[in-house]
Design a protein around this motif. Structure first.
Motif, PDB file in Angstrom:
ATOM      1  N   LYS A 272      -4.909  -0.949  -7.588  1.00  0.00           N
ATOM      2  CA  LYS A 272      -6.050  -0.397  -7.627  1.00  0.00           C
ATOM      3  C   LYS A 272      -5.857   0.778  -6.773  1.00  0.00           C
ATOM      4  O   LYS A 272      -4.955   0.957  -5.890  1.00  0.00           O
ATOM      5  CB  LYS A 272      -7.132  -1.088  -7.316  1.00  0.00           C
ATOM      6  N   VAL A 273      -6.532   1.936  -7.067  1.00  0.00           N
ATOM      7  CA  VAL A 273      -6.446   3.297  -6.277  1.00  0.00           C
ATOM      8  C   VAL A 273      -7.473   3.021  -5.171  1.00  0.00           C
ATOM      9  O   VAL A 273      -8.502   2.619  -5.343  1.00  0.00           O
ATOM     10  CB  VAL A 273      -6.986   4.313  -7.059  1.00  0.00           C
ATOM     11  N   VAL A 274      -7.154   3.328  -4.017  1.00  0.00           N
ATOM     12  CA  VAL A 274      -8.351   3.057  -2.822  1.00  0.00           C
ATOM     13  C   VAL A 274      -8.388   4.290  -1.758  1.00  0.00           C
ATOM     14  O   VAL A 274      -7.612   5.248  -1.922  1.00  0.00           O
ATOM     15  CB  VAL A 274      -7.670   1.766  -1.919  1.00  0.00           C
ATOM     16  N   THR A 275      -9.585   4.138  -1.104  1.00  0.00           N
ATOM     17  CA  THR A 275      -9.827   5.421  -0.251  1.00  0.00           C
ATOM     18  C   THR A 275      -9.040   5.246   1.175  1.00  0.00           C
ATOM     19  O   THR A 275      -8.396   4.245   1.393  1.00  0.00           O
ATOM     20  CB  THR A 275     -11.264   5.042   0.033  1.00  0.00           C
ATOM     21  N   PRO A 276      -9.252   6.337   1.817  1.00  0.00           N
ATOM     22  CA  PRO A 276      -8.388   6.493   2.928  1.00  0.00           C
ATOM     23  C   PRO A 276      -8.859   5.265   3.931  1.00  0.00           C
ATOM     24  O   PRO A 276      -8.253   4.749   4.738  1.00  0.00           O
ATOM     25  CB  PRO A 276      -8.706   7.980   3.602  1.00  0.00           C
ATOM     26  N   GLY A 277     -10.315   4.914   3.919  1.00  0.00           N
ATOM     27  CA  GLY A 277     -10.693   3.933   4.672  1.00  0.00           C
ATOM     28  C   GLY A 277      -9.856   2.679   4.482  1.00  0.00           C
ATOM     29  O   GLY A 277      -9.683   1.852   5.218  1.00  0.00           O
ATOM     30  N   GLU A 278     -10.021   2.316   3.407  1.00  0.00           N
ATOM     31  CA  GLU A 278      -9.214   1.143   2.884  1.00  0.00           C
ATOM     32  C   GLU A 278      -7.745   1.249   2.864  1.00  0.00           C
ATOM     33  O   GLU A 278      -7.345   0.018   3.415  1.00  0.00           O
ATOM     34  CB  GLU A 278      -9.316   1.111   1.335  1.00  0.00           C
ATOM     35  N   VAL A 279      -7.072   2.173   3.083  1.00  0.00           N
ATOM     36  CA  VAL A 279      -5.715   2.284   3.680  1.00  0.00           C
ATOM     37  C   VAL A 279      -5.616   1.819   5.050  1.00  0.00           C
ATOM     38  O   VAL A 279      -4.739   1.266   5.551  1.00  0.00           O
ATOM     39  CB  VAL A 279      -5.162   3.717   3.042  1.00  0.00           C
ATOM     40  N   ARG A 280      -6.478   2.779   5.831  1.00  0.00           N
ATOM     41  CA  ARG A 280      -6.493   2.312   7.167  1.00  0.00           C
ATOM     42  C   ARG A 280      -6.915   0.888   7.578  1.00  0.00           C
ATOM     43  O   ARG A 280      -6.368   0.406   8.307  1.00  0.00           O
ATOM     44  CB  ARG A 280      -7.688   3.171   8.006  1.00  0.00           C
TER      45      ARG A 280
ATOM     46  N   GLY B 195      -4.157  13.534   7.434  1.00  0.00           N
ATOM     47  CA  GLY B 195      -3.841  14.259   6.003  1.00  0.00           C
ATOM     48  C   GLY B 195      -3.812  13.123   4.978  1.00  0.00           C
ATOM     49  O   GLY B 195      -3.567  13.368   3.937  1.00  0.00           O
ATOM     50  N   LEU B 196      -4.356  12.048   5.492  1.00  0.00           N
ATOM     51  CA  LEU B 196      -4.258  10.803   4.532  1.00  0.00           C
ATOM     52  C   LEU B 196      -5.450  11.027   3.370  1.00  0.00           C
ATOM     53  O   LEU B 196      -6.698  11.310   3.794  1.00  0.00           O
ATOM     54  CB  LEU B 196      -4.780   9.665   5.093  1.00  0.00           C
ATOM     55  N   ARG B 197      -5.060  10.897   2.186  1.00  0.00           N
ATOM     56  CA  ARG B 197      -6.035  11.197   0.895  1.00  0.00           C
ATOM     57  C   ARG B 197      -6.362   9.970   0.239  1.00  0.00           C
ATOM     58  O   ARG B 197      -7.272  10.087  -0.468  1.00  0.00           O
ATOM     59  CB  ARG B 197      -5.491  12.472   0.086  1.00  0.00           C
ATOM     60  N   GLY B 198      -5.794   8.832   0.751  1.00  0.00           N
ATOM     61  CA  GLY B 198      -6.149   7.734   0.025  1.00  0.00           C
ATOM     62  C   GLY B 198      -5.050   7.011  -0.339  1.00  0.00           C
ATOM     63  O   GLY B 198      -4.036   7.256   0.405  1.00  0.00           O
ATOM     64  N   GLY B 199      -4.912   6.068  -1.137  1.00  0.00           N
ATOM     65  CA  GLY B 199      -3.613   5.232  -1.472  1.00  0.00           C
ATOM     66  C   GLY B 199      -3.713   4.547  -2.881  1.00  0.00           C
ATOM     67  O   GLY B 199      -4.796   4.526  -3.601  1.00  0.00           O
ATOM     68  N   VAL B 200      -2.679   3.731  -3.142  1.00  0.00           N
ATOM     69  CA  VAL B 200      -2.638   2.810  -4.050  1.00  0.00           C
ATOM     70  C   VAL B 200      -2.365   1.483  -3.644  1.00  0.00           C
ATOM     71  O   VAL B 200      -1.373   1.333  -3.005  1.00  0.00           O
ATOM     72  CB  VAL B 200      -1.634   3.445  -5.283  1.00  0.00           C
TER      73      VAL B 200
ATOM     74  N   VAL C  11       0.702  -1.073  -0.056  1.00  0.00           N
ATOM     75  CA  VAL C  11      -0.063   0.107  -0.059  1.00  0.00           C
ATOM     76  C   VAL C  11       0.867   1.218   0.140  1.00  0.00           C
ATOM     77  O   VAL C  11       1.814   1.253   0.659  1.00  0.00           O
ATOM     78  CB  VAL C  11      -0.979   0.042   1.347  1.00  0.00           C
ATOM     79  N   LEU C  12       0.603   2.151  -1.062  1.00  0.00           N
ATOM     80  CA  LEU C  12       1.350   3.458  -0.978  1.00  0.00           C
ATOM     81  C   LEU C  12       0.282   4.538  -0.401  1.00  0.00           C
ATOM     82  O   LEU C  12      -0.498   4.709  -0.957  1.00  0.00           O
ATOM     83  CB  LEU C  12       1.586   3.736  -2.289  1.00  0.00           C
ATOM     84  N   PRO C  13       0.571   4.872   0.689  1.00  0.00           N
ATOM     85  CA  PRO C  13      -0.368   5.953   1.360  1.00  0.00           C
ATOM     86  C   PRO C  13      -0.272   7.278   0.798  1.00  0.00           C
ATOM     87  O   PRO C  13       1.010   7.504   0.354  1.00  0.00           O
ATOM     88  CB  PRO C  13      -0.088   5.935   2.844  1.00  0.00           C
TER      89      PRO C  13
END
Ligand code: FAD
Length: 518
Positions: free
Chosen positions: A133-141, A151-156, A101-103
């Motif tokens: 896939k590009v993911v939401t901040p919730g999915e990163v968490r 400050g997290l805007r999502g991730g890949v 995961v790239l935050p």
């Protein structure tokens, strides 16, 4: 794998070997597997333990190298992705799919890295591991419970392979032996033998255990001594200019609480322009790496205080729980042999491999990476066969199962990395209940693994067992020290050694392990 028998085989042969390989890391072991599986007569000589150099100190990724993609090295990435797929197919017990995961903390990062990683998938083609896939901040968490969230805007999310480097190294050595190669650890090459016209016709070997020295004749000598390959080249030509530049990379190991979950964290660009990984590994968190040019190559490289502080401080910017020095369970360093392209800095040097004929009968293969060891070996043996005039044989390693091959090794639990050998280790533990005992409460290893590694994997010292047959030293240096007396006792019984040997082994290991503690 019985050392006295292998020693006699190596010493008593009167005919030249087709290939003598110097170095038992990823490169040398790969060359031995390739050549032996083509039917050539192969002797591999390792001055310490198999994988004791760089090959047990990597980040443990089987990868195309996303950062090389960003640098535009498309062919390099393409070749590595091909090899990534082959390695997972040929050693499914050792290579697993790992989600990274790239935050993203800046608005443009999701689109930018999302596009790059889609290109990575496309290059992998049908050998792709999992889809990016590009993911939401919730999915990163959810995937990275330990990540900093302000400050997290999502991730890949993207996928690459993970493996256990020292274990693959041992299984490659065993594969070479399965195909007829002779291999010997604790057997340094101390000289080259020259024939008419300066051609290299063999090597002088020393047996570090018995003290004897002998010469082994070879149709071609392959120098796969990694960061030490220039030392071998200078045996042939003392004025040879250096082929490799040494670059040191370091890692620290923390407990799992810093990165719970099954995904890895990748920071593609730290504020000072480096890449940072935090990876779940054998129930711990592996964090690294640095890339620092070093003027000399020590046999036992150590991370500097500066490197450790840098890793902890950088990781602390991305992890919710700030790691401190007191959290470090083990710290290790490895030296990357980078091929010199004419005096540039190590970060800019080629990550590709090179093969060079230094003198008639002597070839050097170096550079590359763990992921591409098979391809390197194929190229090397093709060249070696031509150089030595060996009968032409096709390479067989593209689909060659690696020792322990078992597509369903997960059913063996903690013994999964042994693949098809795992049931035999279980039998040892079933027959003698003492061998089923855990060697330390903090680590999953059992006494039967020590016996197995001595009987079948040429483990000769306590460090061989605790650093490379198991990964205790790399996971938790203090626990490894506490395990040493028991391991030494088990080994002494197997090897017929006395109490002086046992005490000396414990002392030497304790001294070694001190370098892994910070
Ligand atoms: C920090 C770091 C992280 C890395 N991470 C990754 C990764 O995640 N994925 C990846 O694909 N690659 C990775 N790499 C690269 C990879 O680890 C190396 O390319 C590979 O291990 C090099 O293997 P080698 O056999 O050439 O060298 P080595 O493993 O160093 O082997 C050379 C061997 O030669 C022996 N030797 C030396 N002199 C003699 C002599 N006179 N006689 C007999 N034997 C001798 C040494 O003892 C040694 O065992 C990483 C490298 C580093 C440094």
């Amino acid at each position: 794998m019985n050392r006295p028998a292998l020693l006699s085989r190596a010493r008593d042969r009167t005919e030249p070997w087709d290939l003598v390989v110097i170095g038992g890391g990823a490169t040398g072991a790969g060359v031995a597997v390739d050549a032996a599986s083509r039917g050539y007569a192969v002797l591999l000589l390792e001055r310490g333990d198999f994988g004791g150099g760089t090959s047990s100190r990597s980040t443990k990724l089987v990868h195309g190298g996303v950062r090389y993609l960003r640098q535009g090295h498309i062919q390099l990435v393409l070749d590595a992705l091909k090899e990534r797929g082959r390695l997972r197919r040929n050693a499914p017990h050792l290579v697993r799919d790992l989600a990274f995961v790239l935050p993203c903390y800046r608005w443009w990062e999701r689109a930018y890295y999302g596009a790059g990683l889609t290109a990575y998938d496309l290059l992998a083609g049908r050998r792709r591991f999992g889809r990016s896939k590009v993911v939401t901040p919730g999915e990163v968490r959810r995937r990275l419970p330990g990540v900093r969230t302000d400050g997290l805007r999502g991730g890949v999310v993207y996928h690459d392979g993970q493996f256990d480097d020292a274990r693959l190294n041992v299984h490659l050595i065993r594969t070479a032996v399965d195909h007829g190669a002779a291999v010997l650890n604790y057997a340094p090459v101390v000289g080259l033998v020259h024939g008419p016209g300066g051609a290299v016709t063999g090597v002088t070997v020393r047996d570090l255990e018995g003290g004897s020295e002998w010469t082994a004749a070879a149709r071609v000598v392959v120098n796969a001594a990694g960061p030490f390959c220039d030392d071998i080249r200078r045996l042939a030509d003392p004025s040879a200019s250096p082929l490799v530049a040494a670059s040191q990379g370091s890692h620290v190991v923390l407990d799992r609480s810093f990165l719970p979950g099954d995904s890895a964290l990748l920071v593609p660009e730290t504020p000072d322009g480096r890449v940072l990984f935090a990876i779940p590994w054998h129930g711990h968190t592996l964090v690294g790496t640095t890339d620092v040019e070093v003027p000399a190559v020590p046999v036992e490289p150590r991370p500097t205080a500066h490197e450790i502080d840098f890793i902890l401080e950088t990781a602390g910017r991305y992890l919710a729980k700030q790691p401190q020095r007191s959290d470090v369970l083990s710290a290790f360093a490895g030296i990357r042999p980078l091929v010199r392209a004419g005096g540039s800095s190590t970060a800019a040097l080629a990550r590709d491999h090179t093969i060079r004929v230094d003198a008639p009968g002597l070839m050097t293969i170096t550079g590359g990476k763990w992921t591409t060891y098979r391809r390197m070996a194929e190229d090397c043996v093709n060249r070696a066969a031509t150089l030595a005039g060996l009968p032409k044989q096709e390479c067989r390693t593209r689909d060659l199962p690696i020792h322990g091959f078992d597509p369903d090794a997960g059913r063996f639990g903690e013994l999964a990395v042994y693949g098809s050998d795992a049931p035999a280790i279980r039998v040892l533990a079933d027959v003698d209940k003492k061998l089923a005992e855990n060697l330390h409460p903090a680590l999953p290893y059992i006494a039967a693994e020590v016996i197995w590694s001595v009987r079948t994997e040429l483990a000769r010292t306590v460090a061989d067992v605790l650093a490379r047959r198991t990964r205790a030293l790399f996971l938790n240096a203090a626990a490894a020290v506490e395990m040493a007396p028991r391991v030494a006792g088990l080994m002494a019984r197997e090897l017929g050694r006395d109490s002086a040997w046992t005490a000396a082994q414990v002392r030497a290991f304790t001294e070694l392990a001190a370098g892994y503690r910070v």
